[in-house]
Design a protein around this motif. Structure first.
Motif, mmCIF file in Angstrom:
data_model
loop_
_atom_site.group_PDB
_atom_site.id
_atom_site.type_symbol
_atom_site.label_atom_id
_atom_site.label_comp_id
_atom_site.label_asym_id
_atom_site.label_seq_id
_atom_site.Cartn_x
_atom_site.Cartn_y
_atom_site.Cartn_z
ATOM 1 N N LYS A 261 -26.234 -13.443 84.458
ATOM 2 C CA LYS A 261 -27.160 -13.103 83.378
ATOM 3 C C LYS A 261 -28.582 -13.476 83.765
ATOM 4 O O LYS A 261 -28.818 -14.440 84.494
ATOM 5 C CB LYS A 261 -26.783 -13.853 82.096
ATOM 6 N N GLY A 262 -29.527 -12.718 83.251
ATOM 7 C CA GLY A 262 -30.932 -13.004 83.535
ATOM 8 C C GLY A 262 -31.415 -14.290 82.917
ATOM 9 O O GLY A 262 -32.418 -14.862 83.351
ATOM 10 N N THR A 263 -30.720 -14.783 81.902
ATOM 11 C CA THR A 263 -31.129 -16.009 81.216
ATOM 12 C C THR A 263 -30.569 -17.264 81.865
ATOM 13 O O THR A 263 -30.834 -18.369 81.403
ATOM 14 C CB THR A 263 -30.678 -15.962 79.748
ATOM 15 N N LEU A 264 -29.795 -17.109 82.952
ATOM 16 C CA LEU A 264 -29.235 -18.275 83.618
ATOM 17 C C LEU A 264 -30.334 -19.085 84.308
ATOM 18 O O LEU A 264 -31.303 -18.524 84.821
ATOM 19 C CB LEU A 264 -28.204 -17.843 84.664
ATOM 20 N N PRO A 265 -30.174 -20.404 84.360
ATOM 21 C CA PRO A 265 -31.134 -21.215 85.123
ATOM 22 C C PRO A 265 -30.927 -20.969 86.611
ATOM 23 O O PRO A 265 -29.911 -20.404 87.027
ATOM 24 C CB PRO A 265 -30.758 -22.641 84.729
ATOM 25 N N PRO A 266 -31.895 -21.380 87.452
ATOM 26 C CA PRO A 266 -31.721 -21.219 88.904
ATOM 27 C C PRO A 266 -30.437 -21.907 89.379
ATOM 28 O O PRO A 266 -30.137 -23.033 88.964
ATOM 29 C CB PRO A 266 -32.963 -21.905 89.486
ATOM 30 N N LEU A 267 -29.681 -21.209 90.234
ATOM 31 C CA LEU A 267 -28.404 -21.740 90.703
ATOM 32 C C LEU A 267 -28.420 -21.946 92.210
ATOM 33 O O LEU A 267 -29.014 -21.165 92.947
ATOM 34 C CB LEU A 267 -27.267 -20.771 90.343
ATOM 35 N N SER A 268 -27.754 -22.995 92.655
ATOM 36 C CA SER A 268 -27.567 -23.216 94.082
ATOM 37 C C SER A 268 -26.520 -22.239 94.597
ATOM 38 O O SER A 268 -25.868 -21.531 93.814
ATOM 39 C CB SER A 268 -27.098 -24.651 94.327
ATOM 40 N N LYS A 269 -26.328 -22.208 95.901
ATOM 41 C CA LYS A 269 -25.302 -21.360 96.495
ATOM 42 C C LYS A 269 -23.922 -21.726 95.946
ATOM 43 O O LYS A 269 -23.117 -20.837 95.621
ATOM 44 C CB LYS A 269 -25.325 -21.521 98.018
ATOM 45 N N GLU A 270 -23.675 -23.019 95.815
ATOM 46 C CA GLU A 270 -22.398 -23.482 95.285
ATOM 47 C C GLU A 270 -22.252 -23.110 93.814
ATOM 48 O O GLU A 270 -21.167 -22.740 93.346
ATOM 49 C CB GLU A 270 -22.255 -24.998 95.454
ATOM 50 N N GLY A 271 -23.376 -23.194 93.073
ATOM 51 C CA GLY A 271 -23.353 -22.839 91.659
ATOM 52 C C GLY A 271 -23.074 -21.367 91.435
ATOM 53 O O GLY A 271 -22.345 -20.989 90.507
ATOM 54 N N LYS A 272 -23.648 -20.518 92.293
ATOM 55 C CA LYS A 272 -23.397 -19.079 92.187
ATOM 56 C C LYS A 272 -21.934 -18.758 92.478
ATOM 57 O O LYS A 272 -21.321 -17.931 91.795
ATOM 58 C CB LYS A 272 -24.307 -18.322 93.157
ATOM 59 N N LEU A 273 -21.380 -19.424 93.498
ATOM 60 C CA LEU A 273 -19.979 -19.184 93.835
ATOM 61 C C LEU A 273 -19.062 -19.622 92.696
ATOM 62 O O LEU A 273 -18.100 -18.918 92.356
ATOM 63 C CB LEU A 273 -19.610 -19.921 95.123
ATOM 64 N N ALA A 274 -19.377 -20.763 92.095
ATOM 65 C CA ALA A 274 -18.570 -21.257 90.979
ATOM 66 C C ALA A 274 -18.560 -20.257 89.827
ATOM 67 O O ALA A 274 -17.539 -20.066 89.161
ATOM 68 C CB ALA A 274 -19.106 -22.611 90.504
#
Length: 463
Positions: A261-274
């Motif tokens: 979603k566009g409203t998500l906070p910035p995510l790390s590589k690990e956060g995106k995978l999760a």
């Protein structure tokens, strides 16, 4: 699975059976049990139907005599006969709530049940599947629909692809890595859909042959939780995005799609995978919630987990030829899945309610353990089931299909779990098998596994 030896076609009262030529031998064996079927139509031309039966072992050319289906009709011949009358064809007008198709559930945890789809349900579902946050199909898309048509209308692709004018490629019976790669390249496919085991085979072929994917951009995956290694490999090695989809035959079938979603906070590589490992957010028209054992709604905090319920215009109201409703008084359908919902609406399946393992009064997710196991480099496929335990009620049993020529020990596998999950979740025992049982739709059959290991004698628990 069916009473009185009846086939699944008897409750549906099917009168016409249309099948590909490579299934002729199988249909011939089933024909005496298909009590309601009056006509057989083979998806081939007349020449192929009369090819010599001595090539039947190759599965490509089987004569109707060899198949034992006297009087079988030829699809191409029927189509040719109707072409002169196409200019005068009149579309049939039907009520949007009239029946449009009947699919049966996979039967992974119990007896298959019929789900009757209306024209309205299929129409609304086709819109949601083709939207940008789902499959993102356009008239320029070429779809390799590996998921079979009988798996809830190919996850709706049979309707959503024609809706937008996308090219639809059907692979037939050859689903090995080499065959799929050839189709993907020759047909310039940009989108594909299948269960994880299919793409595991494709990934292995790509790595073994050093081939590249020159057209494929997106893969939608469902039917089972997708291992992290599969998402990472296709994304990092081949530039292909994998999108989790979740649904059920009862939903027509898609209910959620993973995405950012566009409203998500910035995510790390690990956060995106999760986030990609979750089953995603609901599609338009679908409501979703999780509830406790008393039916009370639980918070959307990403931690609380409970029974997953859905409702909407393409969600089942009643199973075919069942007297009782499949939903409660507020139209909520209990999916049988145990899940969490986070504050952004992302849903994650932790297990099927019949597959979750209760050990020492606490729950263990078989899906999480399976995902860890298949990330081991010497494992092709893994399954975890609960087996009875006098002290802990149940303990997880790990069933493994190892990679050929790469021996792996039980201790090596169990040590691999250390630090990746709670210590008491780690299975005590490992069983090695040549293959795991799957349903016709490619799902892992835990029902078969539990029956297979119902008398298994476990070693002493380490807890």
């Amino acid at each position: 699975m069916w009473k009185h030896g009846k086939s699944p076609m008897d409750p549906a009262e099917d009168t016409v059976l249309i099948f590909d030529v490579d299934l002729a031998e199988l249909i011939a064996k089933l024909a005496p049990k298909l009590h309601t079927v009056k006509k057989y139509i083979v998806l081939t031309d007349r020449g192929c139907m009369h090819r010599a039966s001595d090539r039947a072992d190759k599965g490509a050319w089987i004569s109707q005599e060899a198949a034992g289906l006297k009087g079988a009709l030829c699809y191409e011949e029927l189509l040719k006969r109707e072409r002169p009358r196409l200019h005068s064809f009149q579309w049939v007008k039907v009520d949007e709530n009239a029946a449009c198709g009947l699919c049966y559930t996979s039967g992974t945890t119990g007896r298959p049940k019929g789900v009757l789809y209306s024209h309205r349900a299929n129409f609304l579902h086709a819109f949601t599947v083709s939207m940008p946050d789902a499959s993102a199909m356009t008239s320029a898309t070429t779809v390799l629909a590996v998921v079979p048509a009988f798996h809830a209308n190919c996850w709706g692709l049979l309707f959503s692809a024609p809706l937008v004018g996308a090219k639809l490629v059907m692979p037939g019976p050859l689903l090995d890595g080499a065959s799929l790669y050839q189709l993907l390249e020759e047909e310039r496919c940009t989108l594909s859909a299948a269960v994880p085991t299919v793409f595991m085979g494709l990934l292995q072929y790509l790595r073994d042959t050093k081939q590249r994917l020159t057209h494929l951009k997106t893969i939608t995956i469902g039917g089972a939780a997708c291992p992290a290694l599969l998402i990472q490999a296709f994304q990092e090695e081949y530039g292909v995005e994998m999108r989790h989809m979740w649904g059920m035959t009862e939903l027509c079938p898609i209910g959620t799609v993973a995405g950012f979603k566009g409203t998500l906070p910035p995510l790390s590589k690990e956060g995106k995978l999760a986030l990609q490992l979750k089953q995603g957010r609901v599609t338009p028209f679908v409501d979703m919630r999780i509830v406790d054992d008393e039916g009370q709604e639980l918070p959307r905090d990403g931690k609380a987990y409970g029974e997953l319920q859905v409702r909407g215009p393409h969600v089942i109201q009643r199973y075919y030829r069942h007297d009782e409703d499949a939903v409660d008084s507020d139209k909520w359908f209990n999916t049988g899945d145990v899940a969490t919902l986070d504050p952004y609406g992302h849903m994650q399946i932790t297990d099927r309610s019949k597959d979750v393992i209760k050990s020492g009064g606490e729950w263990i997710s078989s899906i999480e353990l399976e995902n860890i196991a298949v990330s081991h480099p010497k494992v092709i496929e893994a399954a975890v089931i609960g087996i009875p335990d006098k002290k802990w009620t149940e303990r997880p049993l790990l069933v493994i299909v190892p990679k050929p020529g790469q021996p792996v020990s039980s201790d090596e596998l169990l040590n691999f779990f250390q630090g990746k999950t709670a210590r008491w979740w780690i299975p005590d025992n490992v069983v090695f098998v040549d293959e795991l049982p799957h349903t016709a739709t490619g799902k892992l059959s835990k029902l078969t596994l539990r029956k297979q290991f119902e008398n298994y004698e476990p070693k002493k628990a380490k807890l």
